[in-house]
Design a protein around this motif. Structure first.
Motif, PDB file in Angstrom:
ATOM      1  N   LYS A 158      27.439  15.932 -98.084  1.00  0.00           N
ATOM      2  CA  LYS A 158      27.885  15.007 -97.043  1.00  0.00           C
ATOM      3  C   LYS A 158      27.558  15.506 -95.639  1.00  0.00           C
ATOM      4  N   THR A 182      38.211  12.439 -83.613  1.00  0.00           N
ATOM      5  CA  THR A 182      38.708  11.541 -84.665  1.00  0.00           C
ATOM      6  C   THR A 182      37.637  11.272 -85.704  1.00  0.00           C
ATOM      7  N   ALA A 199      37.831  12.466 -89.545  1.00  0.00           N
ATOM      8  CA  ALA A 199      37.758  11.400 -90.549  1.00  0.00           C
ATOM      9  C   ALA A 199      36.627  11.670 -91.542  1.00  0.00           C
ATOM     10  N   TRP A 200      35.482  12.106 -91.031  1.00  0.00           N
ATOM     11  CA  TRP A 200      34.351  12.397 -91.926  1.00  0.00           C
ATOM     12  C   TRP A 200      34.681  13.575 -92.846  1.00  0.00           C
ATOM     13  N   TRP A 201      35.321  14.578 -92.301  1.00  0.00           N
ATOM     14  CA  TRP A 201      35.691  15.733 -93.119  1.00  0.00           C
ATOM     15  C   TRP A 201      36.715  15.362 -94.195  1.00  0.00           C
ATOM     16  N   THR A 202      37.640  14.480 -93.836  1.00  0.00           N
ATOM     17  CA  THR A 202      38.728  14.153 -94.749  1.00  0.00           C
ATOM     18  C   THR A 202      38.292  13.200 -95.845  1.00  0.00           C
ATOM     19  N   TYR A 203      37.584  12.158 -95.470  1.00  0.00           N
ATOM     20  CA  TYR A 203      37.306  11.084 -96.426  1.00  0.00           C
ATOM     21  C   TYR A 203      35.902  11.120 -97.020  1.00  0.00           C
ATOM     22  N   ALA A 204      35.024  11.938 -96.460  1.00  0.00           N
ATOM     23  CA  ALA A 204      33.652  11.956 -96.983  1.00  0.00           C
ATOM     24  C   ALA A 204      33.247  13.337 -97.477  1.00  0.00           C
ATOM     25  N   SER A 205      33.269  14.326 -96.595  1.00  0.00           N
ATOM     26  CA  SER A 205      32.710  15.632 -96.967  1.00  0.00           C
ATOM     27  C   SER A 205      33.731  16.612 -97.525  1.00  0.00           C
ATOM     28  N   ASP A 206      35.049  16.327 -97.401  1.00  0.00           N
ATOM     29  CA  ASP A 206      36.105  17.203 -97.908  1.00  0.00           C
ATOM     30  C   ASP A 206      36.084  18.579 -97.249  1.00  0.00           C
TER      31      ASP A 206
END
Length: 627
Positions: free
Chosen positions: A182, A341, A345-352
């Motif tokens: 991701k 933000t 958001a990208w770290w949380t919902y896409a790349s973990d």
């Protein structure tokens, strides 16, 4: 209103310099008590000298840089540069050691940097393009001269990224479940270059991300400095400082996503400061989004750095506007908030990636989170001579300490809100890296020093101009000072281990060649193809998930690989059925494990032969044993 008129804010440069003197003395006392190492004390001493020097400069300097132009001297310097450049290329071509650049090459490179600096001071604005080309050629030479003398990749992490990029090229899509699935922007750039130009990974990375880092960082640092000071000389000198910065050189040949993502930091700052004005905010927002989005899609550390820098920029401009009057530029709070933000958001919902950040916070930013050196190996650690420690760190310490003089000038009332903001932006990554180090925690400091060297190249260039025109009344004396200081700084930087992977003449204890010779590659292929049982060798070569040639080049199951570091330093080998691979380089270099340098056991080949193991492979690069 009273605080606004306070004497502390009337001359912020003087206030900060005095505070710097006090803090430097406290730092020296703290480092004496906590570390007791001269190399750390040097940071406090150099910072103290820079603060005192500024307090002296601000009293008597005219702050005018009217050095006369000389077309004749500019042409002469350019001719000398290209003459030395040709000699440096020839010195590498006719080098006596196949996998080592000769010392004369490094000296010629330092002389080229000094001559280019003198050329900058003699040049007119019409010569800026020519000098910028010379600076880019110098940067390419320093980085690529190392890449081209080895047949393999250089560094540790590039092996992982090579395998991941190769998987994208072969499969035609980004595979799920990998660390960078991701965060693929870096790998997609190299994959596209490889497919379009038909190049293997190493050369595709060189002509795309490596060249992009060298070119973009130099050009946009020049543009920022030129905008801030309306001086092509300061801009060109700042670009030159980036090219000789040791951690920038390191990231130019050790191509990784963290390094490439940093390219967009000066791009974003250049678009942000001069462009975000009334009437052009929509266009500025679109351009900034195009510069900021790739950072989120490339690497987490750079994204965190960019988020912090955006808040610092906003805060510095708000502070300036509150206490020093109307600011010519304006960065709305929405910019850092929206970026942060989007990043989270990208770290949380896409790349973990948010999970890794949480684990790091829970660990208290412990250095063991990133680097784990087994306790049983620490007793074998090599003692690094004081002279080698000083040489290794002096260049970087000087780079940062001298830049403080430029920082003071940039925050003084003589400058604008833009220089005020850029001064604090430059100091931020340095402060994060340095204070995490001396506090015993880690944020992977050398990557923050890379950010810091890009951003602090501007105040460093200002500092050199200030000191060079302070007491010297004749231009010839200024040229002499600039030439000698840049040559000395260049030697210290380009010969330190981050910038120099091959020539360890001045760093025999801590220098390490993270690259493979042709013989080592041939031996690796032999073992990878013919081995039936497990393979045992040193950590970085065999078992490290980031750099193992067996995992990433030959797709061997990691469970078949064993680390041999403890055996190499202790001389005790287990009869576990695996093939023991001993690289000959450890007879010349120390074995690296984390931040520790280890000497291998003397006569290791004779010892293992007498321990019941049979030699099955022998070459100048490696020996292999089974039993």
């Amino acid at each position: 209103m009273g605080f606004k008129n306070s004497f502390l804010l009337r001359d912020p440069d003087k206030t900060l310099a005095i505070a710097g003197v006090i803090l430097s003395l406290i730092l020296i006392a703290y480092l004496c008590r906590e570390f007791g190492r001269v190399v750390y004390l040097l940071t406090g001493v150099l910072a103290l000298v820079s603060c005192l020097l500024w307090l002296a400069i601000r009293k008597s300097h005219t702050f005018e840089f009217h050095i006369p132009e000389s077309r004749t001297l500019t042409i002469l310097c350019a001719t000398c540069f290209f003459g030395l450049y040709t000699l440096s290329v020839l010195s590498v071509h006719f080098r006596p050691e196949l996998y080592e650049r000769p010392l004369i090459y490094l000296i010629l490179t330092a002389l080229m940097a000094g001559i280019t600096a003198c050329e900058i001071f003699t040049s007119g604005r019409q010569h800026a393009g020519l000098i910028l080309i010379q600076i880019l050629l110098l940067g390419v030479s320093i980085a690529w001269s190392q890449l081209l003398i080895f047949p393999s990749l250089l560094g540790v992490d590039p092996w992982y990224h090579s395998a991941f990029t190769g998987r994208i090229v072969n499969e035609g899509f980004i595979s799920e479940g990998y660390e960078y699935s991701k965060l693929p922007f870096f790998h997609l750039i190299i994959a596209a270059t490889s497919l379009i130009a038909g190049l293997p990974y190493k050369f595709a990375a060189m002509v795309s991300v490596s060249l992009g880092q060298i070119g973009c960082n130099a050009v946009f640092v020049f543009l920022i400095a030129n905008y801030l000071f309306k001086s092509h000389r300061i801009g060109l000198l700042a670009a030159l400082m980036v090219m000789i910065a040791n951690h920038h050189i390191f990231m130019s040949y050790w191509s990784i996503p963290n390094a490439f993502a940093a390219v967009f930091i000066p791009v974003a700052l250049y678009l942000l400061l001069p462009r975000f004005k009334e009437g052009s905010r929509l266009a500025s927002a679109i351009l900034c989004t195009m510069a900021l989005a790739p950072i989120i899609l490339t690497h987490t550390i750079t994204a965190i750095c960019m988020a912090i820098l955006l808040f610092v920029t906003w805060g510095a401009l708000v502070f300036y506007r509150s206490f020093y009057g109307k600011a010519e530029n304006y960065v709305p709070l929405s910019v850092p908030i929206i970026f942060t933000t989007a990043m989270l958001a990208w770290w949380t919902y896409a790349s973990d990636c948010i999970g890794t950040l949480i684990d790091l916070i829970k660990s208290g930013f412990s250095i063991d989170f990133f680097v784990k050196t087994p306790e049983e190996l620490r007793s074998y650690a090599a003692v690094v001579p004081l002279g080698e420690q000083l040489f290794e760190n002096l260049g970087m310490f000087l780079f940062f300490a001298v830049s403080f003089i430029g920082i003071f000038y940039m925050i003084s009332r003589k400058r604008s809100n833009s220089t005020f903001a850029m001064a604090w932006v430059g100091m931020t990554p340095l402060a994060i890296g340095f204070f995490s180090l001396i506090s015993g925690h880690t944020v992977i400091e050398h990557r923050w020093w890379y950010f810091a060297q890009i951003l602090l190249s501007i105040p460093l260039a200002v500092a050199i101009c200030l000191v060079g025109t302070w007491k010297f009344k004749k231009p010839l004396y200024t040229y002499g000072f600039v030439f000698s200081s840049i040559v000395v700084l260049s030697i210290l930087l380009i010969m330190s281990t981050p910038a120099n992977i091959d020539n360890h003449i001045l760093s025999p204890t801590i220098g390490s060649t993270f690259a493979y010779t042709q013989s080592e590659i041939a031996a690796s292929e032999f073992f990878a193809v013919n081995a039936v049982n497990g393979l045992s060798s040193d950590f970085y070569y065999c078992t490290n998930p980031s750099s193992s040639i067996y995992i990433h080049a030959y797709s061997i199951d990691p469970e078949r690989l064993l680390t041999l570091d403890d055996s190499l330093v202790s001389g005790k080998f287990d009869h576990d059925g695996s093939i023991k691979i001993l690289r000959s380089k450890w007879r010349r270099e120390t074995l690296k494990r984390g931040e520790v340098a280890l000497y291998i056991h003397l006569g290791i080949n004779a010892y293992i032969s007498n321990s019941g193991f049979s030699k099955i492979y022998d070459s100048p690069a490696m020996t292999g044993y089974t039993g």
